[in-house]
Scaffold this motif. Structure first.
Motif, mmCIF file in Angstrom:
data_model
loop_
_atom_site.group_PDB
_atom_site.id
_atom_site.type_symbol
_atom_site.label_atom_id
_atom_site.label_comp_id
_atom_site.label_asym_id
_atom_site.label_seq_id
_atom_site.Cartn_x
_atom_site.Cartn_y
_atom_site.Cartn_z
ATOM 1 N N ARG A 253 80.920 76.907 5.546
ATOM 2 C CA ARG A 253 80.061 76.337 4.505
ATOM 3 C C ARG A 253 78.593 76.657 4.751
ATOM 4 N NH1 ARG A 253 78.220 70.681 4.295
ATOM 5 N NH2 ARG A 253 77.488 70.187 2.199
ATOM 6 N N ARG A 254 78.153 76.609 6.009
ATOM 7 C CA ARG A 254 76.743 76.859 6.311
ATOM 8 C C ARG A 254 76.360 78.295 5.980
ATOM 9 N NH1 ARG A 254 73.987 79.056 10.701
ATOM 10 N NH2 ARG A 254 75.855 79.150 11.978
ATOM 11 N N LYS A 255 77.154 79.275 6.440
ATOM 12 C CA LYS A 255 76.813 80.663 6.175
ATOM 13 C C LYS A 255 76.899 80.984 4.686
ATOM 14 C CE LYS A 255 75.578 82.930 8.766
ATOM 15 N NZ LYS A 255 74.244 83.063 9.393
ATOM 16 N N ARG A 256 77.831 80.364 4.001
ATOM 17 C CA ARG A 256 77.933 80.581 2.557
ATOM 18 C C ARG A 256 76.671 80.094 1.857
ATOM 19 N NH1 ARG A 256 82.259 78.154 1.976
ATOM 20 N NH2 ARG A 256 81.736 76.238 0.846
ATOM 21 N N ARG A 257 76.169 78.920 2.269
ATOM 22 C CA ARG A 257 74.939 78.378 1.699
ATOM 23 C C ARG A 257 73.756 79.318 1.998
ATOM 24 N NH1 ARG A 257 72.483 74.935 -2.054
ATOM 25 N NH2 ARG A 257 70.418 74.361 -1.248
ATOM 26 N N GLU A 258 73.642 79.791 3.235
ATOM 27 C CA GLU A 258 72.555 80.685 3.604
ATOM 28 C C GLU A 258 72.613 81.975 2.781
ATOM 29 O OE1 GLU A 258 72.733 81.358 7.774
ATOM 30 O OE2 GLU A 258 72.156 79.301 8.300
ATOM 31 N N TRP A 259 73.811 82.488 2.601
ATOM 32 C CA TRP A 259 73.987 83.715 1.831
ATOM 33 C C TRP A 259 73.495 83.527 0.391
ATOM 34 C CZ3 TRP A 259 75.048 88.765 2.169
ATOM 35 C CH2 TRP A 259 75.515 89.424 1.044
ATOM 36 N N HIS A 260 73.886 82.415 -0.238
ATOM 37 C CA HIS A 260 73.508 82.162 -1.617
ATOM 38 C C HIS A 260 72.003 81.909 -1.750
ATOM 39 C CE1 HIS A 260 77.383 82.432 -3.442
ATOM 40 N NE2 HIS A 260 77.905 81.462 -2.721
ATOM 41 N N VAL A 261 71.434 81.122 -0.834
ATOM 42 C CA VAL A 261 69.998 80.832 -0.904
ATOM 43 C C VAL A 261 69.192 82.114 -0.706
ATOM 44 C CG1 VAL A 261 68.076 79.636 0.205
ATOM 45 C CG2 VAL A 261 70.223 78.431 -0.201
ATOM 46 N N PHE A 262 69.535 82.884 0.324
ATOM 47 C CA PHE A 262 68.806 84.103 0.651
ATOM 48 C C PHE A 262 68.821 85.081 -0.524
ATOM 49 C CE2 PHE A 262 68.500 88.399 2.404
ATOM 50 C CZ PHE A 262 67.408 88.299 3.245
ATOM 51 N N ASN A 263 69.996 85.344 -1.054
ATOM 52 C CA ASN A 263 70.107 86.334 -2.118
ATOM 53 C C ASN A 263 69.544 85.820 -3.441
ATOM 54 O OD1 ASN A 263 71.655 88.887 -1.146
ATOM 55 N ND2 ASN A 263 72.692 87.169 -0.169
ATOM 56 N N SER A 264 69.633 84.520 -3.681
ATOM 57 C CA SER A 264 69.035 83.959 -4.890
ATOM 58 C C SER A 264 67.516 84.082 -4.854
ATOM 59 C CB SER A 264 69.446 82.493 -5.056
ATOM 60 O OG SER A 264 70.841 82.381 -5.277
ATOM 61 N N LEU A 265 66.921 83.764 -3.695
ATOM 62 C CA LEU A 265 65.473 83.888 -3.576
ATOM 63 C C LEU A 265 65.020 85.336 -3.730
ATOM 64 C CD1 LEU A 265 64.758 81.386 -0.657
ATOM 65 C CD2 LEU A 265 64.149 81.101 -3.068
ATOM 66 N N LYS A 266 65.804 86.273 -3.215
ATOM 67 C CA LYS A 266 65.475 87.685 -3.383
ATOM 68 C C LYS A 266 65.442 88.068 -4.856
ATOM 69 C CE LYS A 266 65.909 90.639 -0.334
ATOM 70 N NZ LYS A 266 64.967 91.437 0.503
ATOM 71 N N GLU A 267 66.248 87.363 -5.668
ATOM 72 C CA GLU A 267 66.311 87.637 -7.105
ATOM 73 C C GLU A 267 65.372 86.741 -7.904
ATOM 74 O OE1 GLU A 267 70.382 87.108 -8.121
ATOM 75 O OE2 GLU A 267 71.097 88.745 -6.835
ATOM 76 N N GLY A 268 64.574 85.920 -7.203
ATOM 77 C CA GLY A 268 63.625 85.052 -7.881
ATOM 78 C C GLY A 268 64.221 83.763 -8.397
ATOM 79 N N ILE A 269 65.393 83.382 -7.897
ATOM 80 C CA ILE A 269 66.074 82.170 -8.339
ATOM 81 C C ILE A 269 66.004 81.120 -7.233
ATOM 82 C CG2 ILE A 269 68.268 81.169 -9.095
ATOM 83 C CD1 ILE A 269 69.053 84.026 -10.015
ATOM 84 N N VAL A 270 65.557 79.915 -7.570
ATOM 85 C CA VAL A 270 65.465 78.829 -6.602
ATOM 86 C C VAL A 270 66.604 77.847 -6.852
ATOM 87 C CG1 VAL A 270 64.028 76.979 -5.675
ATOM 88 C CG2 VAL A 270 62.958 79.085 -6.513
ATOM 89 N N LEU A 271 67.509 77.720 -5.896
ATOM 90 C CA LEU A 271 68.665 76.837 -6.046
ATOM 91 C C LEU A 271 68.265 75.381 -5.859
ATOM 92 C CD1 LEU A 271 71.383 78.805 -4.015
ATOM 93 C CD2 LEU A 271 70.871 78.926 -6.463
ATOM 94 N N ASP A 272 69.081 74.476 -6.382
ATOM 95 C CA ASP A 272 68.864 73.045 -6.170
ATOM 96 C C ASP A 272 68.803 72.741 -4.681
ATOM 97 O OD1 ASP A 272 68.825 72.567 -8.842
ATOM 98 O OD2 ASP A 272 70.865 71.759 -8.960
ATOM 99 N N GLY A 273 67.861 71.910 -4.309
ATOM 100 C CA GLY A 273 67.713 71.526 -2.914
ATOM 101 C C GLY A 273 66.780 72.419 -2.128
#
Length: 315
Positions: A253-273
């Motif tokens: 779960r932790r690495k999945r969250r890091e993967w999504h946050v990292f790649n979302s920020l690279k695309e200019g998307i800020v996830l909840d939290g």
């Protein structure tokens, strides 16, 4: 099956006798009271000036094991320790073998190969001379509150058998003054361990795992004491064989969250939290977050975020 920590040490299957493991609890006089932070690092030069000073102040000893860095990590680590005035607490060692990446590469290695994560971790921790250890990473930075908490615990647990879980929050860095702090996942892992035959590293399917007795006192530190630095212009998943699997994996779960946050920020998307932060002029974003912002943030986290109005996090 005989537990791997029950003998006097371990040999490696390649026959590199200079890198055989001798368990320190068998040394004459045994282990001394206190706590040692052990960092296994490779190309962590940008992070260590933030990581090492609070660790050196909070622990009796800090051991850095460099695994083939090419960015000046060794020199930065030594210079940082000397600059703090606590170089007498600092030890720098080298481990010259390529260590398998987590995942399939690790799974393919013999547990007692010098290329195995489990063998590498056991070799590193075999150089500890204190009764207690902190398994630390080269990108984990204590806040001012975290430093005080670890300093207090380092002597309290120095002669006790207890496992301590340390929550940490990903801090994704764009530059020296801008970053995003992930408060959306309360990640608490086991980072504090006694030094004894009951607590050694064994091979697990994707990475190493530290053995733990069935009955052991465990407790967790509160949120907001540590951040984990992530560089948006770097390759934060280079130590994994197949990082893309995090996108769908249910195992981590932790690495999945890091993967999504990292790649979302690279695309200019800020996830909840995830909270965007900017430091004052002349203050590095890491210092701002660890010295000012996180220590002052109310618990449970209540954050004023322009993208999410009022975000109340109770992770």
């Amino acid at each position: 099956m005989i537990p791997i920590g029950s003998g006097r040490g371990l040999t490696n299957v390649e026959g590199h006798t200079d890198y055989d493991i001798a368990w320190p609890w068998h040394e004459p006089g045994g282990l001394r009271r206190g706590a040692t932070a052990v960092l296994r690092v490779k190309n962590e030069a940008p992070s260590l000036p933030f990581v090492l000073p609070p660790l050196l102040r909070a622990c009796d000893a800090v051991l850095v094991v460099d695994n083939g860095s090419t960015d000046g990590t060794r020199e930065v680590a030594q210079e940082t320790a000397e600059r703090t005035g606590l170089a007498h607490r600092f030890t720098l060692l080298d481990y010259p073998f390529a260590v398998a990446r987590a995942g399939a590469e690790h799974l393919a290695q013999h547990e007692r190969s010098v290329h195995s994560l489990a063998y590498f971790y056991n070799w590193c921790f075999s150089h500890v001379t204190t009764r207690y250890t902190w398994k630390w990473d080269g990108d984990m930075v204590l806040t001012t509150e975290g430093e005080a908490s670890m300093a207090d615990l380092s002597w309290q647990v120095g002669m006790q058998d207890a496992v301590i879980r340390v929550p940490r929050h990903g801090l994704y860095l764009a530059d020296d003054r801008h970053g995003w702090l992930d408060l959306g996942l309360r990640n608490i892992e086991e980072w504090g361990f006694p030094m004894s035959p009951d607590f050694v590293y064994a091979k697990a399917p994707e990475w190493e795992i530290r053995t733990t007795p069935g009955r052991i006192e465990q407790f967790a530190l509160p949120q907001g004491l540590c951040v984990e630095l992530k560089y948006l212009d770097g390759d934060e998943f280079a130590h994994w064989t197949d990082p893309e699997s995090f996108a769908t994996s249910i195992r981590n779960r932790r690495k999945r969250r890091e993967w999504h946050v990292f790649n979302s920020l690279k695309e200019g998307i800020v996830l909840d939290g995830v909270v965007e932060l900017t430091s004052p002029e002349g203050v590095h974003i890491v210092d701002h977050v660890t010295h000012d912002w996180l220590p002052r943030a109310p618990r449970p986290f209540v954050v004023d975020d322009p993208d999410h109005a009022r975000l109340h996090l109770r992770a």
